[in-house]
Design a protein around this motif. Structure first.
Motif, PDB file in Angstrom:
ATOM      1  N   UNK A  94      -8.905   1.061 -78.839  1.00 40.98           N
ATOM      2  CA  UNK A  94      -7.984   0.139 -79.509  1.00 40.98           C
ATOM      3  C   UNK A  94      -7.305  -0.808 -78.517  1.00 40.98           C
ATOM      4  N   UNK A  95      -7.261  -0.407 -77.277  1.00 38.37           N
ATOM      5  CA  UNK A  95      -6.693  -1.282 -76.234  1.00 38.37           C
ATOM      6  C   UNK A  95      -7.516  -2.571 -76.103  1.00 38.37           C
ATOM      7  N   UNK A  96      -8.797  -2.525 -76.455  1.00 39.65           N
ATOM      8  CA  UNK A  96      -9.620  -3.733 -76.456  1.00 39.65           C
ATOM      9  C   UNK A  96      -9.071  -4.784 -77.421  1.00 39.65           C
ATOM     10  N   UNK A  97      -8.263  -4.351 -78.368  1.00 40.05           N
ATOM     11  CA  UNK A  97      -7.604  -5.267 -79.308  1.00 40.05           C
ATOM     12  C   UNK A  97      -6.207  -5.593 -78.817  1.00 40.05           C
ATOM     13  N   UNK A  98      -5.425  -4.556 -78.518  1.00 36.91           N
ATOM     14  CA  UNK A  98      -3.997  -4.743 -78.238  1.00 36.91           C
ATOM     15  C   UNK A  98      -3.703  -5.460 -76.927  1.00 36.91           C
ATOM     16  N   UNK A  99      -4.656  -5.496 -75.995  1.00 42.70           N
ATOM     17  CA  UNK A  99      -4.432  -6.192 -74.717  1.00 42.70           C
ATOM     18  C   UNK A  99      -4.418  -7.708 -74.878  1.00 42.70           C
ATOM     19  N   UNK A 100      -4.820  -8.183 -76.040  1.00 46.73           N
ATOM     20  CA  UNK A 100      -5.024  -9.613 -76.252  1.00 46.73           C
ATOM     21  C   UNK A 100      -3.860 -10.296 -76.947  1.00 46.73           C
ATOM     22  N   UNK A 101      -3.668 -11.551 -76.568  1.00 43.05           N
ATOM     23  CA  UNK A 101      -2.672 -12.404 -77.217  1.00 43.05           C
ATOM     24  C   UNK A 101      -3.180 -12.853 -78.585  1.00 43.05           C
ATOM     25  N   UNK A 102      -4.468 -13.136 -78.672  1.00 46.88           N
ATOM     26  CA  UNK A 102      -5.114 -13.522 -79.923  1.00 46.88           C
ATOM     27  C   UNK A 102      -6.563 -13.042 -79.888  1.00 46.88           C
ATOM     28  N   UNK A 103      -7.117 -12.901 -81.105  1.00 46.16           N
ATOM     29  CA  UNK A 103      -8.528 -12.591 -81.286  1.00 46.16           C
ATOM     30  C   UNK A 103      -9.131 -13.784 -82.030  1.00 46.16           C
TER      31      UNK A 103
END
Length: 166
Positions: A94-103
């Motif tokens: 899930x960190x692959x998502x939460x590390x980002x400012x936007x997807x």
């Protein structure tokens, strides 16, 4: 005739790889990399070429990272190998998502596979919620989670449209 064209394609790919090596891209044919290059160019982001990191970052504020998902018309942008369990592996996934400012979800034309039709911007918290929903429903410990254009249209906003987009 076909072999001559194949030889030309190989020569162009070798030339492109030689150019890419000048900026540290060691494997131009790494899965997804060319599409990530196209998306970052459109959005004005700085490409990150290492496999395990985010896909791009803001050119002015490099702490702001971005993840790119892509698919062809009618497909789904996917996060591959997301762990449902154990909890430490799930958190890491899930960190692959939460590390980002936007997807961003980029939809490419089927008949013009290197041309972007539309790009949707999605808040990480929104994508995270849908990812957890899909993982919770999965009967597998490791899953691919997918996001369709319809889902992105409902949960994100358009930040780029091709001039021929209907």
């Amino acid at each position: 005739m076909a072999q001559k064209i194949i030889s030309q394609i190989i020569a162009l790919i070798v030339k492109a790889q030689n150019i890419a090596s000048k900026i540290g891209i060691q494997n131009l044919l790494q899965p997804g990399l060319v599409k990530e290059m196209i998306i970052s160019e459109i959005l004005g982001h700085e490409l990150i070429t290492s496999k395990r990191d985010a896909d791009a970052r803001d050119r002015e504020n490099t702490a702001l990272q971005y993840e790119y998902l892509s698919c062809y018309e009618g497909g789904t942008g996917q996060l591959d190998r997301m762990f449902k369990a154990p909890s430490d592996k799930r958190s890491e996934s899930l960190r692959r998502i939460t590390r980002n400012h936007r997807i961003y979800l980029a939809i490419f034309y089927k008949k013009k596979p290197l041309t972007v039709k539309v790009i949707y911007e999605i808040q990480p918290a929104v994508l995270l919620q849908e990812t957890e929903r899909q993982l919770d429903r999965s009967s597998n410990e490791i899953s691919h989670v997918g996001f369709s254009e319809d889902w992105a249209r409902t949960h994100g906003s358009i930040v780029y449209k091709d001039e021929n987009y209907d």
